[in-house]
Design an enzyme around this catalytic site. Structure first.
Site, PDB file in Angstrom:
ATOM      1  CG  ASP A 322      -0.137  -0.075   2.537  1.00 34.30           C
ATOM      2  OD1 ASP A 322       0.855  -0.832   2.574  1.00 34.30           O
ATOM      3  OD2 ASP A 322      -0.505   0.612   3.500  1.00 34.30           O
ATOM      4  CD  GLU A 323      -1.252   4.670   2.790  1.00 35.79           C
ATOM      5  OE1 GLU A 323      -2.105   5.531   2.992  1.00 35.79           O
ATOM      6  OE2 GLU A 323      -0.640   4.096   3.721  1.00 35.79           O
TER       7      GLU A 323
END
Ligand code: ACM
Length: 510
Positions: A322-323
């Protein structure tokens, strides 16, 4: 003297006794079970738990479940409840048995006057039946209280195969004892997966023998700059075993290529410029990345995944993903593709946050939906299953309302009803029941520093996520659920669990 005057002292004593002890349900079907079972049928009369009650089990593979149940019944009653192997059905006591013709997590429980049988499709089924039985009793009996379990039958099985929660031990570290208490929370509500977020920018929390500075350096601090900590491999094995005894699978996550500052600060060679950054103790995200075009990065990942996978009996390895805002798109895809191969080589199935669907997913992988529908649908189109963790409903670190502390609010406020009242199978167009492995409620800990704060964010939302995972959607409603949850306030108090007294719940506490 009229009758009511003569009865007055007795009525007063009875009222006093009733006020002192949690009210037992008078019939099985009106017991406030969470998660709600498929069917509950009541019969007149009750089974009475006594010091002569024995928990029998028909095969050795049920010894652990029998011991667990007897231990819990002992805590409830203050009595010594014994266990005994017994191949043939008894005429009295509590009898655990398995039936291969049943679905593995299903159970049937028949409560008679002298005998309770719990028949599970597997030991897990018996364990869930035991949890149902325990909810028909108080957490701790009052002095002299008769422990009556109303007669009747329960037939039950889960809706979803994966019913989990996540605990972030990276932002703030939580000790083994805390993780075990968290596991007990899950077990009481028939959840079966604990995802441990073991690494992030602020901390690396699992010993990797071939890369010792990960914990020496990367595990030394946590958010706010206080001392961090980490699990030795022995600690992690202890957690895995404790969870397994409760039919909970540990899903380890090493978040990469972003969320890796703690690793980058520990080993300069993992950085593209060869320079180790400072440790980070703030709560920003999206600024770190492993160097995706250095071979040492893949040697590192191979060692880490190899060591953690070897300690993990469950089928999954969570690669985060993620991210990764400072990883170029093509570099991200290349990295996730290579890491999936590493995970597969170490015998595990890949789970990752929904961004990993930008890569070419390997067979058998699972995309954890938290934010991006397009990513998730891209994952489905590649044949992946979906684990449902929509931040706006299932993130237990979101505040209940504007006055909640601790907690964050970037995905909105999640009051108890908002957390409960949704259906994973209809929540997102294009993600259907057949695509869904299950539900997971994550607890991120940027703002959560200790167990008191943790419990306040987790309760009373967690039982709702457990029910979403277990109970068929046609069998649950918010109106009915909130009245059942109301009866659990006293249970939470008796377990010394700190919880949010949501104004949405008509709490029934003594
Ligand atoms: C996430 O909340 N960054 C998965």
């Amino acid at each position: 003297m009229n009758l009511s005057k003569r009865l007055f002292p007795y009525l007063t004593i009875l009222t006093f006794l009733a006020a002192c002890s949690p009210q037992p349900a008078t019939d099985l079907a009106s017991t406030a079970f969470i998660p709600k079972p498929n069917t509950v049928v009541s019969d007149d009369g009750a089974f009475k738990l006594s010091s002569s009650t024995v928990v029998y089990y028909n095969t050795n593979e049920l010894e652990a479940e029998a011991t667990y149940l007897a231990g819990k019944l002992g805590e409830v009653s203050g009595m010594d409840i014994s266990t005994r192997p017994q191949e043939t059905l008894m005429s009295e006591g509590i009898y655990l048995e398995t039936d291969e013709d049943m679905e593995s997590e299903a159970y049937a429980m028949v409560i008679g006057k002298k005998l309770i049988t719990i028949t599970g499709g597997s030991p897990a089924g018996c364990f869930y039946g035991a949890q149902t039985l325990l909810q028909a009793l108080p957490v701790k009996a009052g002095e002299g209280e008769r422990l009556l379990i109303p007669k009747g039958e329960v037939l039950d099985k889960p809706e979803y195969a994966y019913r989990g929660a996540m605990l972030d031990v990276a932002r703030h570290f939580f000790e083994v004892a805390d993780v075990k208490r968290f596991i007990d929370f899950l077990a009481a509500y028939k959840m079966n997966a604990l995802h441990l977020h073991l690494s992030d920018d602020q901390g690396w929390r699992i010993e990797i023998k071939s890369w010792p500075k990960l914990t020496e350096t990367g595990g030394s601090k946590e958010v706010g700059g206080t001392d961090g900590g980490f699990f030795t491999q022995e600690d992690y094995k202890d957690i895995v075993a404790y969870a397994a005894e409760r039919h909970i699978t540990i899903v380890p996550e090493i978040d990469m290529p972003g969320h890796t500052n703690a690793a980058l600060a520990s080993y300069a060679e993992l950085n593209c410029d060869g320079k180790a950054p400072e440790l980070y103790t703030g709560i920003e995200v999206g600024f770190s990345t492993l160097c995706t075009d250095k071979e040492v990065t893949y040697e590192f990942v191979d060692d880490v995944v190899g060591e953690v996978a070897a300690l993990t009996p469950g089928p999954w390895f969570h690669i985060g993903g993620d991210e990764s805002h400072v990883t170029e798109h093509d570099d991200y895809v290349y990295f996730v593709n290579r890491v999936q191969d590493i995970v597969t080589r170490h015998g595990k199935k890949v789970i990752g946050w929904d961004e990993i669907a930008n890569a070419k997913l390997v067979d058998g992988s699972t995309v954890q939906f938290w934010a991006d529908i397009e990513n998730t649908v891209m994952g489905l189109q590649q044949g992946a299953q979906v684990l449902m963790s929509p931040a706006a409903r299932a993130y237990m670190d979101m505040k209940y309302d504007s006055t909640t502390t601790p907690g964050l609010d970037w995905a909105g406020y999640i009051e108890v009803g908002h957390g409960y009242d949704w259906d994973p199978a209809t929540y997102v167009d294009g993600i259907d029941r057949d695509n869904i492995l299950g539900i997971e409620a994550p607890l991120w800990t940027e703002t959560i520093t200790n167990m008191e704060e943790l419990e306040y964010m987790v309760f009373p939302r967690l039982p709702g996520y457990a029910e979403i995972g277990w109970t068929a959607p046609g069998n649950r409603s918010w109106k009915d659920y909130k009245n059942r949850l109301a009866m659990h306030g006293q249970r939470l108090k008796d377990k010394n669990i700190n919880f949010y007294k949501s104004p949405e719940i008509p709490w029934k506490e003594n």
